[in-house]
Design a protein around this motif. Structure first.
Motif, PDB file in Angstrom:
ATOM      1  N   VAL B 179       7.711   5.362   0.127  1.00  0.00           N
ATOM      2  CA  VAL B 179       8.664   4.266   0.272  1.00  0.00           C
ATOM      3  C   VAL B 179       9.507   4.134  -1.001  1.00  0.00           C
ATOM      4  CG1 VAL B 179       7.280   2.291  -0.489  1.00  0.00           C
ATOM      5  CG2 VAL B 179       8.908   1.990   1.342  1.00  0.00           C
ATOM      6  N   LYS B 180       8.885   4.409  -2.148  1.00  0.00           N
ATOM      7  CA  LYS B 180       9.639   4.326  -3.409  1.00  0.00           C
ATOM      8  C   LYS B 180      10.730   5.388  -3.485  1.00  0.00           C
ATOM      9  CE  LYS B 180       6.069   4.099  -6.328  1.00  0.00           C
ATOM     10  NZ  LYS B 180       5.343   4.120  -7.596  1.00  0.00           N
ATOM     11  N   SER B 181      10.487   6.546  -2.827  1.00  0.00           N
ATOM     12  CA  SER B 181      11.442   7.644  -2.970  1.00  0.00           C
ATOM     13  C   SER B 181      12.738   7.378  -2.198  1.00  0.00           C
ATOM     14  CB  SER B 181      10.810   8.954  -2.515  1.00  0.00           C
ATOM     15  OG  SER B 181      10.730   8.994  -1.110  1.00  0.00           O
ATOM     16  N   THR B 182      12.688   6.538  -1.169  1.00  0.00           N
ATOM     17  CA  THR B 182      13.933   6.297  -0.436  1.00  0.00           C
ATOM     18  C   THR B 182      14.487   4.888  -0.630  1.00  0.00           C
ATOM     19  OG1 THR B 182      12.626   5.734   1.511  1.00  0.00           O
ATOM     20  CG2 THR B 182      13.509   7.961   1.408  1.00  0.00           C
ATOM     21  N   PHE B 183      13.627   3.935  -0.981  1.00  0.00           N
ATOM     22  CA  PHE B 183      14.086   2.554  -1.099  1.00  0.00           C
ATOM     23  C   PHE B 183      14.975   2.413  -2.329  1.00  0.00           C
ATOM     24  CE2 PHE B 183      13.206  -1.877  -2.611  1.00  0.00           C
ATOM     25  CZ  PHE B 183      13.947  -2.511  -1.630  1.00  0.00           C
ATOM     26  N   LYS B 184      16.187   1.857  -2.133  1.00  0.00           N
ATOM     27  CA  LYS B 184      17.147   1.821  -3.238  1.00  0.00           C
ATOM     28  C   LYS B 184      17.038   0.555  -4.062  1.00  0.00           C
ATOM     29  CE  LYS B 184      20.620   5.016  -1.602  1.00  0.00           C
ATOM     30  NZ  LYS B 184      20.546   5.018  -0.118  1.00  0.00           N
ATOM     31  N   GLY B 185      16.372  -0.485  -3.534  1.00  0.00           N
ATOM     32  CA  GLY B 185      16.242  -1.731  -4.279  1.00  0.00           C
ATOM     33  C   GLY B 185      15.196  -1.619  -5.381  1.00  0.00           C
ATOM     34  N   GLU B 186      14.800  -2.783  -5.888  1.00  0.00           N
ATOM     35  CA  GLU B 186      13.863  -2.801  -7.010  1.00  0.00           C
ATOM     36  C   GLU B 186      12.420  -2.916  -6.502  1.00  0.00           C
ATOM     37  OE1 GLU B 186      12.752  -5.628 -10.851  1.00  0.00           O
ATOM     38  OE2 GLU B 186      14.196  -6.301  -9.348  1.00  0.00           O
ATOM     39  N   VAL B 187      11.525  -2.096  -7.068  1.00  0.00           N
ATOM     40  CA  VAL B 187      10.100  -2.229  -6.764  1.00  0.00           C
ATOM     41  C   VAL B 187       9.506  -3.135  -7.829  1.00  0.00           C
ATOM     42  CG1 VAL B 187       7.899  -1.037  -6.531  1.00  0.00           C
ATOM     43  CG2 VAL B 187       9.999   0.029  -5.684  1.00  0.00           C
ATOM     44  N   VAL B 188       9.222  -4.385  -7.446  1.00  0.00           N
ATOM     45  CA  VAL B 188       8.806  -5.389  -8.423  1.00  0.00           C
ATOM     46  C   VAL B 188       7.365  -5.185  -8.863  1.00  0.00           C
ATOM     47  CG1 VAL B 188       8.554  -7.855  -8.825  1.00  0.00           C
ATOM     48  CG2 VAL B 188      10.418  -7.020  -7.411  1.00  0.00           C
ATOM     49  N   GLY B 189       6.518  -4.764  -7.939  1.00  0.00           N
ATOM     50  CA  GLY B 189       5.115  -4.571  -8.296  1.00  0.00           C
ATOM     51  C   GLY B 189       4.454  -3.632  -7.320  1.00  0.00           C
ATOM     52  N   GLU B 190       3.271  -3.158  -7.723  1.00  0.00           N
ATOM     53  CA  GLU B 190       2.598  -2.143  -6.943  1.00  0.00           C
ATOM     54  C   GLU B 190       1.107  -2.354  -7.134  1.00  0.00           C
ATOM     55  OE1 GLU B 190       3.931   1.608  -8.279  1.00  0.00           O
ATOM     56  OE2 GLU B 190       2.759   2.731  -6.819  1.00  0.00           O
ATOM     57  N   GLU B 191       0.376  -2.602  -6.040  1.00  0.00           N
ATOM     58  CA  GLU B 191      -1.053  -2.870  -6.167  1.00  0.00           C
ATOM     59  C   GLU B 191      -1.842  -1.942  -5.260  1.00  0.00           C
ATOM     60  OE1 GLU B 191      -2.848  -4.916  -8.103  1.00  0.00           O
ATOM     61  OE2 GLU B 191      -1.000  -5.467  -9.135  1.00  0.00           O
ATOM     62  N   TYR B 192      -2.931  -1.408  -5.805  1.00  0.00           N
ATOM     63  CA  TYR B 192      -3.835  -0.604  -4.993  1.00  0.00           C
ATOM     64  C   TYR B 192      -5.161  -1.340  -4.846  1.00  0.00           C
ATOM     65  CZ  TYR B 192      -0.662   3.314  -5.546  1.00  0.00           C
ATOM     66  OH  TYR B 192       0.424   4.123  -5.500  1.00  0.00           O
ATOM     67  N   THR B 193      -5.745  -1.273  -3.644  1.00  0.00           N
ATOM     68  CA  THR B 193      -7.018  -1.944  -3.417  1.00  0.00           C
ATOM     69  C   THR B 193      -8.106  -0.915  -3.154  1.00  0.00           C
ATOM     70  OG1 THR B 193      -6.560  -2.098  -1.057  1.00  0.00           O
ATOM     71  CG2 THR B 193      -5.886  -3.964  -2.424  1.00  0.00           C
ATOM     72  N   VAL B 194      -9.354  -1.318  -3.421  1.00  0.00           N
ATOM     73  CA  VAL B 194     -10.472  -0.384  -3.267  1.00  0.00           C
ATOM     74  C   VAL B 194     -10.632  -0.028  -1.786  1.00  0.00           C
ATOM     75  CG1 VAL B 194     -12.922  -0.022  -3.682  1.00  0.00           C
ATOM     76  CG2 VAL B 194     -11.596  -1.465  -5.221  1.00  0.00           C
ATOM     77  N   TRP B 195     -10.713   1.243  -1.495  1.00  0.00           N
ATOM     78  CA  TRP B 195     -10.767   1.721  -0.113  1.00  0.00           C
ATOM     79  C   TRP B 195     -12.063   2.457   0.137  1.00  0.00           C
ATOM     80  CZ3 TRP B 195      -8.210   0.926   4.229  1.00  0.00           C
ATOM     81  CH2 TRP B 195      -8.336   1.846   5.283  1.00  0.00           C
ATOM     82  N   PRO B 196     -12.745   2.222   1.265  1.00  0.00           N
ATOM     83  CA  PRO B 196     -12.409   1.274   2.322  1.00  0.00           C
ATOM     84  C   PRO B 196     -13.152  -0.056   2.202  1.00  0.00           C
ATOM     85  CG  PRO B 196     -14.052   2.823   3.108  1.00  0.00           C
ATOM     86  CD  PRO B 196     -13.879   3.081   1.645  1.00  0.00           C
ATOM     87  N   SER B 197     -13.800  -0.334   1.049  1.00  0.00           N
ATOM     88  CA  SER B 197     -14.702  -1.491   1.026  1.00  0.00           C
ATOM     89  C   SER B 197     -13.983  -2.828   0.841  1.00  0.00           C
ATOM     90  CB  SER B 197     -15.748  -1.291  -0.064  1.00  0.00           C
ATOM     91  OG  SER B 197     -15.122  -1.134  -1.300  1.00  0.00           O
ATOM     92  N   GLN B 198     -12.835  -2.835   0.169  1.00  0.00           N
ATOM     93  CA  GLN B 198     -12.192  -4.129  -0.074  1.00  0.00           C
ATOM     94  C   GLN B 198     -11.450  -4.630   1.163  1.00  0.00           C
ATOM     95  OE1 GLN B 198      -9.646  -4.451  -3.539  1.00  0.00           O
ATOM     96  NE2 GLN B 198      -8.605  -6.194  -2.638  1.00  0.00           N
ATOM     97  N   LEU B 199     -11.839  -5.804   1.620  1.00  0.00           N
ATOM     98  CA  LEU B 199     -11.242  -6.329   2.847  1.00  0.00           C
ATOM     99  C   LEU B 199     -10.541  -7.652   2.608  1.00  0.00           C
ATOM    100  CD1 LEU B 199     -14.317  -5.584   5.081  1.00  0.00           C
ATOM    101  CD2 LEU B 199     -12.274  -4.205   4.834  1.00  0.00           C
TER     102      LEU B 199
END
Lengths: 305, 390
Positions: B179-199
């Motif tokens: 999504v970052k490679s095509t989206f022309k606006g600003e990416v304000v933040g980016e969060e990753y969550t623990v997979w698959p345990s974090q719900l």
């Protein structure tokens, strides 16, 4: 600053939810000296009962009350049919038997409700965010989890520390034979304790259900956290479980919330965003390891026998 | 002594047997059939079986035998099952693979044994780039492609800024990178969550809310998508921060997401209402054969995998030892894909259209997914230059 308030609420809410699960576990483990891996299954059953009863009755509150009763009943039946034969055995036998129960419950649920899971939709009055202070609004449902869990904690304290039943429970925990010799029906008492533990697990499951989904195996990941909490808090101690649960909830949530930004100051952005979730999920186990080294009995051990 | 000699002889024969092209076409299918994501595996199996029904359960005149194996959503288990299928079952093809991390763990086993592997879902960037192989084909996409399409759609909508949330594993990183490679606006933040345990995504939602971004983009497949939408709805930010998704709303999660999914756009290469004859037949027969269920894009990709395998087997008239001929045939993508236009790039990843899908309420009150527009035509993944195959 406002972010911190909101994230702390997130942590508190998560911790209190863990407390509901851990309280039942620590009661059964500490007082009955029984390792119940199937506690997570009771959590799952609570959620399934709630989803079913809410759909049947069309009322959220009524369905939840029915589900609590059903989980309590299920706990009592389970204790009576299967688990009471295991009290004399060692912990490994108990672990094996209750692990078998996990598999049994998972497949029973698959047979009855199907593999796809269920939804437990909230009534409209619980889906709106509530303004708790200027600039901070918080989901009403999460606030209600906090309120319910605090009420349960207070109730548990009163029951265990201030009533005759509670006195018997504590007495039974410290010397089972003696209290039996005094003419108290210890079997019945343990059945009640197990039922109470089951109802608490069910309550945790059904409170969590509208936030997550109702699905097979939902109790397994979270059960690990519940065990961590009773180890940190001291096995058998409700007060310990309460404080440790809030501690763990806070550490987990605040770690997830602020660790990535802290790491980004030291590492490259990409490395930080990969490392942060892994690190923050390690924090609570790190805490457990430290507690085990410094105070092997847990932070608030139950009264010495 | 004599007995031992005979036993050795029998054993040698038994071992040697499968080296010849057998009388049946053997296909191994690795997917998730236990745990919370088993519904995805079931849908893939249902669709694969339906494809075999449509093919008369024969390929190139030979009966087809499919061995389904459960990876439990774990890379180590997936690798073991892949080894078992290739080394002891001696399958001619191996297909399936929902999860990028499971596929990456299993890939080398298949490639080293020169067994054709058809990924019916997972599309890690490595597979399209440096790890591409003559023996590996995809009937899905490269992970980045779908979120890239979503980024393009967000540009069309004039979205100025976005907050990205996704799970911390191979596909999650690909999705957010896409999504970052095509989206022309600003990416304000980016969060990753623990997979698959974090719900529970409360911490991430709070951060997103306070970031003052105009919108949120997420990738949460399976039950996590239900959970995210629940929590997003409860946070009450739907009006201020609209949600854009990839692989978060599908026919499996929709019955649980219910009204929470209305108005949440997603990008997808296949939607149940795509207007081609094969797709109509697939959707109708699926709903007839498996009452109460609706096919998903996972299933459509599994169906295409069966058709792709069939095209190769038919081309060599069932002689599965002719690997080069089968490879050449598969590269032509000589079958009618359920998604319509479908051809292969140099790295064996499809070049295909991506559509905008939305959730609509039918006259009967039932929710379903609907194609709204074509976001991008004949899209090729952005890693194909890194693939040594030309």
């Amino acid at each position: 600053m406002l972010v911190l308030v909101e994230q702390s609420l997130n942590g508190l809410q998560f911790g209190l939810l863990l407390f509901l699960l851990a309280a039942g576990l620590t009661l059964v483990f500490g007082i009955m000296d029984f390792v119940n891996l199937a506690h997570g299954s009771l959590y799952m059953m609570g959620a399934y009962f709630a989803a079913t009863f809410v759909a049947w009755t069309g009322s959220f509150v009524f369905g939840i009350v029915l589900a609590l009763g059903a989980t309590l009943l299920l706990g009592i039946v389970l204790e009576y049919v299967a688990l009471r034969h295991l009290y004399g055995r060692d912990h490994l036998d108990q672990v094996l038997a209750t692990f078998g129960l996990i598999l049994f419950f998972n497949d029973a649920v698959r047979l009855i409700w199907g593999p796809a899971g269920l939804a437990l939709p909230l009534p409209a009055w619980l889906t709106v965010p509530v303004q708790i202070m200027p600039g901070v609004s918080y989901p009403a449902y999460r606030l209600s989890i906090i309120a319910v869990a605090l009420a349960v904690a207070a109730m548990l304290y009163v029951v265990v520390m201030r009533t005759r039943i509670g006195m018997l429970i504590r007495a039974g925990a410290s010397n089972r034979e003696m209290i039996g010799a005094l003419g108290i029906n210890i079997k019945l008492l343990f059945t009640l304790v197990f039922g109470l533990g089951a109802a608490l697990a069910g309550l945790a499951g059904l409170m969590q259900a509208p936030i997550l989904t109702v699905q097979i195996g939902m109790g397994e990941n979270i059960l690990i956290l519940a065990f961590v909490i009773i180890v940190i808090g001291g096995i058998g101690s409700i007060r310990g479980a309460f404080l440790a649960a809030i501690f763990v909830g806070m550490i987990d949530t605040l770690g997830r919330a602020f660790l990535p930004d802290l790491l980004r100051k030291v590492l490259s952005s990409a490395a930080a965003s990969t490392a942060a979730p892994a690190l923050s999920s390690m924090l609570i186990y790190l805490l457990m390891a430290i507690v085990l080294v410094v105070r092997p009995e847990g932070l608030f051990p139950a009264a010495k026998r | 002594m004599k007995t031992a000699f005979w036993l050795a002889g029998v054993a040698a024969l038994a071992l040697a047997q499968p080296a010849f092209a057998g009388d049946t076409i053997k296909i191994g299918f690795v997917s998730t059939f236990s745990g919370p994501t088993a519904v995805i595996g079931n849908d893939m199996r249902n669709s694969f079986e339906l494809a075999l029904d449509h093919l008369g359960r024969k390929m190139g005149g030979k009966p087809v035998e499919v061995i389904y194996e459960d990876d439990g959503q774990k890379p180590d288990v997936g690798k073991q099952k892949t080894e078992k299928l290739i080394q002891s079952d001696k399958v001619d093809f191996i297909a399936g693979y929902i999860w990028s991390n499971v596929l990456l763990a299993s890939l080398k086993t298949a490639v080293d044994a020169k067994t054709f592997l058809i990924s019916a879902n997972a599309g890690p960037s490595q597979l399209a780039g440096e790890l591409c192989s003559p023996y590996v084909f995809s009937t899905s996409w490269q992970n980045d492609q779908t979120p890239q399409a979503m980024g393009l759609y967000m540009n069309q909508k004039g979205v100025k800024s976005v907050f990205l949330i996704g799970p911390n594993y191979a596909a999650g990183k690909d999705m957010l990178a896409g999504v970052k490679s095509t989206f022309k606006g600003e990416v304000v933040g980016e969060e990753y969550t623990v997979w698959p345990s974090q719900l529970d995504f409360s911490a991430e939602l709070t951060k997103a809310k306070n970031s003052k971004a105009e919108s949120i983009f997420v990738f949460y497949p399976g039950a996590a998508g239900v959970q995210f939408l629940n929590q997003y709805a409860q946070a009450g930010i739907k009006a201020q921060m609209p949600l854009y998704t990839a692989f978060t709303v599908d026919e499996l999660s929709l019955p649980l997401q219910k009204d929470n999914a209305i108005g949440v756009p997603g990008a997808q290469e296949w939607v149940n209402d795509l207007p081609n004859a094969e797709n109509k037949r697939f959707v109708e027969d699926y709903r007839k054969k498996y009452t109460g269920l609706r096919p998903t894009y996972y299933g459509a990709q599994a169906y295409d995998a069966a058709q792709l395998i069939n095209s190769a087997v038919v081309a060599v008239k069932g002689d599965t030892d002719k690997k080069d001929a089968m490879k050449a045939e598969m590269e032509k993508a000589n079958f009618k894909s359920l998604r319509g236009p479908f051809k292969y790039g140099n790295n064996h990843i499809p070049i295909q259209n991506f559509y905008l899908q939305d959730v609509v309420k039918g006259a009967d009150g039932e929710l379903s997914l609907k194609t709204v527009a074509t976001i991008v035509k004949d899209d090729q993944d952005r890693f194909h230059d890194k693939c040594p195959m030309k």
